[in-house]
Design an enzyme around this catalytic site. Structure first.
Site, PDB file in Angstrom:
ATOM      1  N   SER A 277      48.039  42.916  32.423  1.00 34.54           N
ATOM      2  CA  SER A 277      47.729  44.329  32.654  1.00 34.54           C
ATOM      3  C   SER A 277      46.424  44.500  33.435  1.00 34.54           C
ATOM      4  O   SER A 277      45.448  43.772  33.227  1.00 34.54           O
ATOM      5  CB  SER A 277      47.601  45.026  31.294  1.00 34.54           C
ATOM      6  OG  SER A 277      47.133  46.337  31.478  1.00 34.54           O
TER       7      SER A 277
ATOM      8  N   GLY B  87      46.842  49.590  31.989  1.00 36.62           N
ATOM      9  CA  GLY B  87      46.711  50.284  30.718  1.00 36.62           C
ATOM     10  C   GLY B  87      46.854  51.794  30.899  1.00 36.62           C
ATOM     11  O   GLY B  87      46.199  52.383  31.768  1.00 36.62           O
TER      12      GLY B  87
ATOM     13  N   SER C  49      34.494  46.893  35.061  1.00 41.41           N
ATOM     14  CA  SER C  49      34.252  48.092  34.270  1.00 41.41           C
ATOM     15  C   SER C  49      35.083  49.215  34.886  1.00 41.41           C
ATOM     16  O   SER C  49      34.557  50.176  35.431  1.00 41.41           O
ATOM     17  CB  SER C  49      32.761  48.451  34.295  1.00 41.41           C
ATOM     18  OG  SER C  49      32.553  49.642  33.559  1.00 41.41           O
TER      19      SER C  49
ATOM     20  N   ASN D 149      47.355  48.145  23.650  1.00 42.74           N
ATOM     21  CA  ASN D 149      46.026  47.683  24.060  1.00 42.74           C
ATOM     22  C   ASN D 149      44.968  48.241  23.112  1.00 42.74           C
ATOM     23  O   ASN D 149      44.595  49.408  23.214  1.00 42.74           O
ATOM     24  CB  ASN D 149      45.791  48.145  25.504  1.00 42.74           C
ATOM     25  CG  ASN D 149      44.486  47.637  26.072  1.00 42.74           C
ATOM     26  OD1 ASN D 149      43.637  47.132  25.349  1.00 42.74           O
ATOM     27  ND2 ASN D 149      44.322  47.791  27.377  1.00 42.74           N
TER      28      ASN D 149
ATOM     29  N   CYS E 253      40.441  47.178  25.185  1.00 43.46           N
ATOM     30  CA  CYS E 253      39.701  47.469  26.420  1.00 43.46           C
ATOM     31  C   CYS E 253      38.222  47.705  26.074  1.00 43.46           C
ATOM     32  O   CYS E 253      37.902  48.595  25.280  1.00 43.46           O
ATOM     33  CB  CYS E 253      40.274  48.710  27.105  1.00 43.46           C
ATOM     34  SG  CYS E 253      39.236  49.195  28.506  1.00 43.46           S
TER      35      CYS E 253
ATOM     36  N   GLY F 189      38.635  35.641  34.140  1.00 38.51           N
ATOM     37  CA  GLY F 189      38.649  34.607  35.185  1.00 38.51           C
ATOM     38  C   GLY F 189      38.568  33.205  34.603  1.00 38.51           C
ATOM     39  O   GLY F 189      38.368  33.021  33.393  1.00 38.51           O
TER      40      GLY F 189
ATOM     41  N   THR G 201      43.236  37.661  36.497  1.00 40.22           N
ATOM     42  CA  THR G 201      42.228  37.621  37.556  1.00 40.22           C
ATOM     43  C   THR G 201      42.580  36.653  38.677  1.00 40.22           C
ATOM     44  O   THR G 201      42.259  36.902  39.841  1.00 40.22           O
ATOM     45  CB  THR G 201      40.870  37.247  36.920  1.00 40.22           C
ATOM     46  OG1 THR G 201      40.635  38.150  35.834  1.00 40.22           O
ATOM     47  CG2 THR G 201      39.732  37.375  37.908  1.00 40.22           C
TER      48      THR G 201
HETATM   49  C1  SIN Z   1      39.712  48.655  32.195  1.00 37.34           C
HETATM   50  O1  SIN Z   1      40.504  49.417  32.731  1.00 37.34           O
HETATM   51  O2  SIN Z   1      38.532  48.968  32.033  1.00 37.34           O
HETATM   52  C2  SIN Z   1      40.160  47.310  31.709  1.00 37.34           C
HETATM   53  C3  SIN Z   1      41.361  47.399  30.861  1.00 37.34           C
HETATM   54  C4  SIN Z   1      41.311  46.523  29.667  1.00 37.34           C
HETATM   55  O3  SIN Z   1      40.418  45.694  29.509  1.00 37.34           O
HETATM   56  O4  SIN Z   1      42.200  46.626  28.821  1.00 37.34           O
END
Ligand code: SIN
Length: 602
Positions: free
Chosen positions: A315, A340, A364, A420, A423, A510, A566
């Site tokens: 995702s 997400g 971020s 999720n 995040c 990563g 990544t």
């Molecule tokens: C994000 O959109 O900030 C990252 C999404 C995630 O880590 O689930």
């Protein structure tokens, strides 16, 4: 220039930059890892004399353009002083992995960093003595480098290879015996086909370097014959100067560092039974490779959903599939996790959203997304056209919005939801739900009631009790678990003296995180395996996977499937390469299904 000495009176090693003076493949070294000759010119530092190595020594080598952290220890094959300030050194390099790949890709004129010369040297044989030199594979280099310095025909030489032969250009033994595993050159067989405890009795000493089983055999032959034996040991090391203690071996005379106390050791002090760990040296039973017309079955069923293979797009790294669909064959993937999604959508974070680090990425984004309704109307129909199965990543600001989102998704034909709760980039919801077991269970319980869809819960590696959270979400109704989402990290702008990200903390992903993610997946699978079989749920592993070998590791740690994230940004073909690499690996190893090796490392 005055010599640089340390407080123990040692004049080397030094760290210098040399110039490559040729790098060429040794044609005969096929079909296994190819072997290359690398020639380097090294000058003295600050116009001083260049230090020439003595036989048996090695250097830590690294390309000046290297993307790697460490140099690679490579034995000297041959060296020649060109002038006081210039030494030419030749190395034999076996292509094994990324480090040696970088070295063999060097071309004349390229810069190369050398730390050395390192280690001790082969003891000089007594005058008029007759010695036997034994080199196995690329271990032939230090032994040949030593033989070059002996009087012509004062020694015999046994060289053992898997296939073909190399590294014998400069030696003048009285007798040269070559053995090959495949019989392509010389005697078919291993070194023991050329020497035994009777034949070595005629020598005053034996000098050997090669693979550990070969050295153990040579040690035993010499011990049985009562002949002095010197062995050059190879080991993984980080520094080469005796500081990291990574190359330490346990000997009869206590701990010895291969780099500093060796690499040449008196065979009498070596105890090969103690060199390999009994835990890690076990091997899986060898299988015959699959027949040429037999395809391994990569399919996997998770929570009732059939995936053609275990490689899913993670995702937030693959949009909704269409973004990359002209770049790679999206149909060849097992699954695609959507970005997400939250009930009403959100604009995401201000300011800097991405910072690259060595082998890592801090993001971020802040869950920027168009909202679930928009997704259902505009993206889901397109996602569903792919053969890769759709996994909708559902996030929320509150329990209620998770539930409302789940209800909307429940009415669609999406086969699976990835919940999720991990995040790290949003102020409300996200990771806050995934940090401790009770809160995690509450959201899973509520969403479970709102949808009958298979529910995979994506966990945060930042939870202090990750296994506790995993068990809590399982007991609350999760059908599967995916882990890990990103690690909380930060970065500081040294010009402004302020954090780079609006939220200060952001999510780190990563290749840099792969070993930690793998350990977490391993721990969870271990905990899962302790449960009665009917209580276990599948684990989907992710975190820094960038090549098929990484995917194999996660599956061996017990993962049912893997998500790749990544890595796709840098190499958009990473996932298709992983699917192919997995298939080839399974065919070569004789694995018909993923179950044949899943969890074998537990
Ligand atoms: C994000 O959109 O900030 C990252 C999404 C995630 O880590 O689930």
């Amino acid at each position: 220039m005055s010599e640089i000495k340390n407080c123990a009176g040692e004049t080397y090693p030094v760290f210098a930059t040399g110039k490559v003076n040729g790098c060429s493949i040794v044609q005969s070294a096929v079909p296994y890892g190819s072997v290359w000759y690398l020639k380097v010119n090294v000058s003295g530092i600050n116009g001083g004399n260049a230090i020439a190595p003595v036989p048996g020594q090695f250097y830590m080598l690294r390309s000046v353009r290297s993307g790697l952290l460490l140099g690679r220890p490579i034995s000297v094959y041959n060296s020649r002083r060109i002038s006081d300030s210039n030494v030419s050194i030749e190395f034999l390099i076996l292509l094994k992995g990324t480090g040696t790949k970088e070295l063999i890709s060097l071309e004349s004129g390229d810069g190369i960093e050398l730390l050395g010369p390192l280690g001790n040297n082969w003891p000089v044989p007594a005058e008029n003595s007759k010695v036997l030199c034994v080199g196995g594979g690329v271990g032939v280099a230090p032994v040949a480098g030593f033989a070059i310095t002996l009087p012509k025909k004062s020694y015999d030489f046994v060289a053992a290879f898997k296939s073909g032969s190399y590294g014998l250009d400069y030696i003048f033994p009285e007798k040269l015996t070559i053995t090959t595993d495949d019989g392509s050159v010389g005697i078919k067989g291993m070194v023991t086909a050329a020497i035994d405890s009777e034949s070595v009795k005629k020598y005053d000493a034996v000098y050997a370097c090669g693979p550990t089983p070969m050295l153990a055999a040579v040690q035993k032959i010499c011990a049985d014959a009562g002949v002095k034996c010197w062995l050059s040991m190879e080991n993984r090391m980080a520094c080469g100067v005796g500081a990291c203690l990574g190359c330490t071996i346990h000997t009869k005379e206590g701990n010895k560092r291969c780099c500093k106390d060796g690499p040449v050791f008196d065979a009498e002090i070596l105890d090969f039974a103690k060199i390999d760990s009994p835990v890690t040296s076990q091997r899986m039973a060898r299988r015959e490779p699959l027949a040429k017309n037999e395809e391994p079955d990569l399919s996997v069923k998770i929570a009732g959903v059939e995936f053609a293979n275990p490689v899913f797009a993670a995702s937030g790294t693959f949009g909704y599939g269409r973004e990359y669909s002209t770049v790679l064959d999206v149909d060849s993937l097992g699954g695609i996790c959507s970005k997400g999604l939250t009930l009403d959508g959100q604009p995401g974070n201000f300011g800097v959203r991405l910072i690259e680090t060595p082998m890592g990425l801090i993001n971020s984004i802040g869950l920027e997304n168009p909202g679930i309704k928009h997704f259902i109307e505009n993206e889901l129909p397109l996602m569903q056209k792919f053969k890769a199965k759709t996994i909708v990543n559902l996030s929320g600001k509150s329990l209620e919005t998770y539930v409302e989102g789940a209800k909307l998704l429940d009415k669609t034909d999406a086969p699976m939801i990835e919940l999720n709760i991990s995040c790290p980039n949003v102020k409300a919801g996200g990771m806050a739900f995934g940090m401790e077991p009770k809160a995690a269970a509450s959201v899973v319980e509520a969403v479970r009631k709102a949808t009958k869809k298979p529910l995979m819960v994506k966990l945060s590696p930042n939870a202090p009790d990750l296994i506790g959270v995993a068990m809590a979400v399982k007991n609350a109704g999760a059908d599967a678990i995916s882990l890990v989402n990103t690690f909380q990290a930060t970065a500081i702008n040294i010009e402004t003296g302020r954090p780079c990200f609006e939220n200060i903390r952001a999510g780190f992903s990563g290749p840099a995180i792969k070993p930690i993610a793998l350990r977490m997946v391993y721990d969870l699978c271990l905990a899962m395996n302790k449960l009665p079989e009917n209580e276990r749920i599948p684990v989907v592993g992710l975190g820094g996977i960038s090549c098929w070998q990484d995917a194999v590791e996660f599956i061996m740690a017990g993962a049912s499937a893997v998500e790749v994230g990544t890595a796709t940004f840098g190499n958009p073909l990473a996932m298709t390469e992983i699917v192919k690499g997995l298939r080839d690996f399974m065919a070569k190893k004789g694995y018909k299904t993923l179950g044949d090796f899943r969890g074998c490392a537990l």
